[in-house]
Write an enzyme that holds these catalytic residues in place. Structure first.
Site, PDB file in Angstrom:
ATOM      1  N   LYS A  49       9.804  20.214 -21.588  1.00  0.00           N
ATOM      2  CA  LYS A  49       9.394  19.926 -20.265  1.00  0.00           C
ATOM      3  C   LYS A  49      10.278  20.126 -19.284  1.00  0.00           C
ATOM      4  O   LYS A  49      11.517  19.685 -19.555  1.00  0.00           O
ATOM      5  CB  LYS A  49       9.012  18.146 -20.423  1.00  0.00           C
ATOM      6  CG  LYS A  49       8.720  17.313 -19.034  1.00  0.00           C
ATOM      7  CD  LYS A  49       8.576  16.003 -19.371  1.00  0.00           C
ATOM      8  CE  LYS A  49       9.497  15.071 -18.656  1.00  0.00           C
ATOM      9  NZ  LYS A  49       9.140  13.711 -18.826  1.00  0.00           N
ATOM     10  N   LYS A  93      11.586  19.600 -15.325  1.00  0.00           N
ATOM     11  CA  LYS A  93      11.506  18.734 -14.061  1.00  0.00           C
ATOM     12  C   LYS A  93      11.304  19.715 -12.810  1.00  0.00           C
ATOM     13  O   LYS A  93      12.050  20.843 -13.008  1.00  0.00           O
ATOM     14  CB  LYS A  93      12.766  18.290 -13.987  1.00  0.00           C
ATOM     15  CG  LYS A  93      13.092  16.987 -15.160  1.00  0.00           C
ATOM     16  CD  LYS A  93      11.946  15.584 -14.801  1.00  0.00           C
ATOM     17  CE  LYS A  93      12.305  14.552 -15.567  1.00  0.00           C
ATOM     18  NZ  LYS A  93      11.555  13.488 -15.398  1.00  0.00           N
ATOM     19  N   ASP A 105       7.175  17.929 -14.959  1.00  0.00           N
ATOM     20  CA  ASP A 105       7.342  16.335 -14.654  1.00  0.00           C
ATOM     21  C   ASP A 105       7.879  16.433 -13.162  1.00  0.00           C
ATOM     22  O   ASP A 105       8.892  17.022 -12.985  1.00  0.00           O
ATOM     23  CB  ASP A 105       8.137  15.560 -15.468  1.00  0.00           C
ATOM     24  CG  ASP A 105       7.952  14.078 -15.075  1.00  0.00           C
ATOM     25  OD1 ASP A 105       7.473  13.667 -14.139  1.00  0.00           O
ATOM     26  OD2 ASP A 105       8.665  13.375 -15.776  1.00  0.00           O
ATOM     27  N   ASP A 144       2.892   8.904 -15.383  1.00  0.00           N
ATOM     28  CA  ASP A 144       4.015   8.043 -15.857  1.00  0.00           C
ATOM     29  C   ASP A 144       4.301   6.940 -14.967  1.00  0.00           C
ATOM     30  O   ASP A 144       3.808   5.666 -15.075  1.00  0.00           O
ATOM     31  CB  ASP A 144       5.271   9.003 -15.911  1.00  0.00           C
ATOM     32  CG  ASP A 144       6.594   8.602 -16.278  1.00  0.00           C
ATOM     33  OD1 ASP A 144       6.629   7.086 -16.222  1.00  0.00           O
ATOM     34  OD2 ASP A 144       7.564   9.148 -16.366  1.00  0.00           O
ATOM     35  N   LYS A 203       5.894   4.400 -21.758  1.00  0.00           N
ATOM     36  CA  LYS A 203       7.298   3.999 -21.781  1.00  0.00           C
ATOM     37  C   LYS A 203       7.547   2.481 -21.849  1.00  0.00           C
ATOM     38  O   LYS A 203       6.952   1.738 -20.940  1.00  0.00           O
ATOM     39  CB  LYS A 203       7.967   4.500 -20.465  1.00  0.00           C
ATOM     40  CG  LYS A 203       8.532   5.974 -20.357  1.00  0.00           C
ATOM     41  CD  LYS A 203       9.178   6.062 -18.962  1.00  0.00           C
ATOM     42  CE  LYS A 203       9.153   7.582 -18.894  1.00  0.00           C
ATOM     43  NZ  LYS A 203       9.790   7.983 -17.549  1.00  0.00           N
ATOM     44  N   GLY A 205      10.804   8.668 -22.543  1.00  0.00           N
ATOM     45  CA  GLY A 205      11.868   8.166 -22.587  1.00  0.00           C
ATOM     46  C   GLY A 205      12.741   7.831 -21.293  1.00  0.00           C
ATOM     47  O   GLY A 205      11.990   8.489 -20.273  1.00  0.00           O
TER      48      GLY A 205
HETATM   49  O1  OSB Z   1      10.273  10.715 -15.955  1.00  0.00           O
HETATM   50  O2  OSB Z   1      10.113  10.931 -17.720  1.00  0.00           O
HETATM   51  C1  OSB Z   1      10.511  10.633 -16.696  1.00  0.00           C
HETATM   52  C2  OSB Z   1      14.542  10.349 -17.682  1.00  0.00           C
HETATM   53  C3  OSB Z   1      14.884   9.367 -16.917  1.00  0.00           C
HETATM   54  C4  OSB Z   1      13.944   8.611 -15.996  1.00  0.00           C
HETATM   55  C5  OSB Z   1      12.597   9.312 -15.820  1.00  0.00           C
HETATM   56  C6  OSB Z   1      12.133  10.455 -16.723  1.00  0.00           C
HETATM   57  C7  OSB Z   1      13.177  10.817 -17.700  1.00  0.00           C
HETATM   58  C8  OSB Z   1      13.057  11.839 -18.533  1.00  0.00           C
HETATM   59  C9  OSB Z   1      13.829  12.282 -19.743  1.00  0.00           C
HETATM   60  O3  OSB Z   1      12.152  12.800 -18.314  1.00  0.00           O
HETATM   61  C10 OSB Z   1      13.188  11.558 -20.852  1.00  0.00           C
HETATM   62  C11 OSB Z   1      14.325  11.368 -22.303  1.00  0.00           C
HETATM   63  O4  OSB Z   1      14.791  12.293 -22.707  1.00  0.00           O
HETATM   64  O5  OSB Z   1      14.739  10.146 -22.383  1.00  0.00           O
HETATM   65 MG    MG Z   2       8.121  11.161 -16.092  1.00  0.00          MG
END
Ligand code: OSB
Ligand code: MG
Length: 369
Positions: free
Chosen positions: A160, A162, A187, A237, A261, A289
């Site tokens: 994924k 960002k 994301d 999300d 989550k 996560g």
């Molecule tokens: O948006 O999924 C998200 C981490 C912190 C806050 C938001 C997000 C994330 C991640 C990391 O994308 C996911 C992980 O590896 O814990």
């Molecule tokens: Mg997310």
């Protein structure tokens, strides 16, 4: 169970590499744990809140304060089980990461005493879960390509990226050029607006598994407009705080995939209800996560063992985050993490690691104050 003592444990854990998203950068995870002693046994939970209120409204200090003032007092009298925590704390609005951490600790204590694993308690059907890796925004595209290559070499089969305005088409083109067949998704953490509809719709060119949360959490109709014109599925999300939010978003056509989550929805039990709703409606889900330590990760992995979790989870191995985890390390087995099968969370908390990281322990119940 009678809860005899509750401690909030806070520590700063350096990430192995900075994690940048559309909402900011983290070098260190501000970790907040809940430790309960009940009926002579113990339980641990982790609150997913971050140091700053940039992902959502919660932040570590507010989470700790609400736990101390209202949530912990609501669970320390009489007989209490994990399933009671949400109802006992319902008068407090929001603070879902705080509630999730407290529920996790009480459930852990309860299930340890009963000799049952959390995965079994939730109805998990797998002993290992397929996982991916979430790759932050890097200073250069070359660095991103190098990081992705490293993770693919490690065994991750789903990546994924960002994205945010100014960091989307170019990094996507570069990663796709290097990995034509990789399962890839993006994301945006709500970084785009209606002005970016055409731009986000053009992500269709990259053969992505899904586009996660392009717009602000409350923009359900805007997400539905995007979904109507994109071939790539939209996943939400930040918009999904509860079972009701999930049902509403699905009814509106705002998404066809849900990221679940624990810390965003108020606990593993609400997370399971969202899973059940989605499974009944034929909507695929996956487990997100929040850069958890082994404690929160254990709960996430247990949740992800439920049958409706069909996309790889955002739960990577411990070494993707930490030099030293707070529990036995989660390690990659192919592209999977093994689901702990011991009682409760099925992991043990390493007191030396807490010490070494300078954890501060604050007793908030069960002490004369
Ligand atoms: O948006 O999924 C998200 C981490 C912190 C806050 C938001 C997000 C994330 C991640 C990391 O994308 C996911 C992980 O590896 O814990
Ligand atoms: Mg997310």
């Amino acid at each position: 169970m009678t809860i005899e003592r509750v401690e909030l444990v806070r520590l700063a854990m350096p990430l192995v590499r900075p994690f940048r998203t559309s909402f900011g950068v983290q070098h260190t995870r501000d970790v907040l744990l809940v430790h309960v002693v009940a009926d002579g046994g113990e339980g641990w939970g982790e609150c997913a809140a971050h140091a700053e209120p940039f992902y959502n409204e919660e932040f570590t200090e507010s989470t700790a304060l609400v736990l101390e003032r209202w949530l912990v007092p609501a669970v320390v009298d009489g007989d209490v089980r994990g399933a009671d925590v949400a109802t006992r704390t319902a008068t407090v609005k929001g603070y879902r990461a705080a509630k999730a951490g407290l529920e996790m600790a009480v459930l852990d204590a309860e299930l340890r005493a009963a000799g049952q694993s959390l995965a079994h308690h939730l109805g998990g059907t797998r002993d290992a879960v397929d996982v991916g890796v979430s790759v932050g925004i890097t200073p250069t595209v070359d660095e991103l390509v190098a990081q992705v290559g490293g993770y693919v070499d490690d065994g991750y089969r789903r990546v994924k990226l960002k994205v945010m305005p100014g960091w989307d088409l170019e990094p996507l083109r570069a990663v796709r050029a290097d990995h034509p067949d990789l399962a890839l998704q993006v994301d945006a953490n709500a970084g785009y607006t209606a002005a970016h509809l055409d731009l986000v719709a053009s992500f269709d060119d990259f053969g992505l598994l899904m586009v996660e949360q392009p717009f602000a959490p409350e923009e359900l109709r805007l997400h539905a407009r995007l979904a109507a014109r994109m071939a790539t599925p939209i996943c939400l999300d930040e918009s999904i705080l509860s079972t009701v939010h999930a049902a509403t978003a699905l009814d509106l056509g705002a998404c066809t995939i849900v990221n679940i989550k624990v810390g965003r929805v108020g606990g593993v039990l609400e997370a399971r209800r969202i899973h059940d709703l989605c499974l009944a409606r034929g909507v695929p889900v996956w487990c997100g996560g929040m850069l958890e330590t082994g404690i929160g990760r254990a709960a996430n992995v247990a949740l992800a063992s439920l049958p409706g979790f069909t996309f790889p989870a955002d739960l990577s191995a411990s070494d993707r985050y930490w030099r030293r985890d707070l529990t036995e390390a989660f390690v990659l087995d192919g592209s999977c993490l093994r689901v702990p099968d011991g009682p409760g969370l099925g992991v043990s908390v390493d007191a030396d690691a807490l010490d070494e990281l300078g954890a501060e322990v604050r007793a908030v119940a069960g002490v004369a104050r």
